[in-house]
Motif scaffolding. Sequence first.
Motif, mmCIF file in Angstrom:
data_model
loop_
_atom_site.group_PDB
_atom_site.id
_atom_site.type_symbol
_atom_site.label_atom_id
_atom_site.label_comp_id
_atom_site.label_asym_id
_atom_site.label_seq_id
_atom_site.Cartn_x
_atom_site.Cartn_y
_atom_site.Cartn_z
ATOM 1 N N TYR A 128 0.810 -1.215 0.000
ATOM 2 C CA TYR A 128 0.000 0.000 0.000
ATOM 3 C C TYR A 128 0.846 1.269 0.000
ATOM 4 O O TYR A 128 0.306 2.372 0.113
ATOM 5 N N HIS B 27 -7.946 -2.959 7.070
ATOM 6 C CA HIS B 27 -9.160 -3.373 6.355
ATOM 7 C C HIS B 27 -8.858 -4.374 5.238
ATOM 8 O O HIS B 27 -9.756 -4.719 4.474
ATOM 9 N N ASP B 28 -7.625 -4.815 5.161
ATOM 10 C CA ASP B 28 -7.218 -5.772 4.145
ATOM 11 C C ASP B 28 -7.686 -7.173 4.549
ATOM 12 O O ASP B 28 -7.363 -7.653 5.636
ATOM 13 N N GLU C 36 -3.676 2.304 7.690
ATOM 14 C CA GLU C 36 -5.137 2.208 7.722
ATOM 15 C C GLU C 36 -5.639 1.131 6.768
ATOM 16 O O GLU C 36 -6.562 0.360 7.102
ATOM 17 N N LYS C 37 -5.053 1.025 5.590
ATOM 18 C CA LYS C 37 -5.507 0.042 4.600
ATOM 19 C C LYS C 37 -5.238 -1.387 5.061
ATOM 20 O O LYS C 37 -6.033 -2.294 4.789
ATOM 21 N N GLU D 43 -1.908 6.221 5.563
ATOM 22 C CA GLU D 43 -2.876 5.597 4.662
ATOM 23 C C GLU D 43 -2.587 4.110 4.498
ATOM 24 O O GLU D 43 -3.506 3.284 4.482
#
Length: 346
Positions: A60, A299-300, A295-296, A292
Amino acid sequence: MIPQCLRVAPALLAAILWSATVGAQTPYYAGKTITLVAGTKAGDVYDLYARHFAQFMPKYIPGNPNIIVQNMAGASSMIAANFVYNVAKPDGLTLGAIFPALYFDQVVQRREVQYDWSKFIWIGSPVTSNHLLYMRADSPYKTIHDVVKASTAPKCGATGTSSTAYYVPKLLDEVIGTNFDVVLGYQAGQDIDLAVERNEVVCRAFTLTAFFAREPFTTWRKKKFVNALVQSGRKRDKRIPDTPTIYELMDQYKTRQAGRNLATLVLAGGDFGRPYVMPPNSPAERVKVIREAFEKVLHDEEALAEAQKKKLEIDPSTHDDLSKLAKEVTSQSPDIINKMKKLLAK
């Protein structure tokens, strides 16, 4: 007739423009390595979380850098915090995974502190961290009430004064009248657990997440080697429903308001959870990229499945949450500071 130098110039100009365009399109992190400094030994749950993010964050981050975990154990991760704050370059290539209650040492003005908790750049935390205190089942202390009534103080192990292992027993001493003997100087939680197995100490306070995430605790629970005597959440955790909370105990022992205020400040460490930080003055655009990516990962689907497999709980806090809390806990009245100093007195 156009001079030779002028005929060459357009080609040269085009080459320069092409090179500048390619340079501008190359992400900052391409070909670079990010160091994630974990303030504990390899194998500790802090380390397991750090390696989890080191595994999943690169995809990411534009440029897909390599992320390595550097373990820097000692002094309840103060060594790691001092390093990230003062030594690491603020170039976006260093992250820190540090203990959540290091603000204690700043509040009471310990000279070893070389950071300002409120000035770290906060990335986030994957989980809040409620705590428990376990006790060897073969000790005389079967409940926390036994510790209140005991003539001999049970020995608990701790790494430093900002570790859960130190401040939870000391908080209990203050608010309900227990009398724990906390032995300092262990390098990491694993060393305390070994000391418990050798019966050098009989208790330790630490996170619920760790207690349900790894060995030796899985085996200990099966063999009923230890009992959980108290937990720190506002509500009882469903996995230890028979263990009272500190808040219940304060009601039962009629703790005064000053003690309750102190408990609120101390237990804010659980809200910081397992925080990730960057050095002050790190470039804003690189901070944005790291935040970012962090954070990703939260939710991965693949990362979440792997976390569940490793028994790593995910209950995140944002960088905004942590930034606000950091300012709050480091802005205390003289009265609270004095109480904190008393609580953390060695």
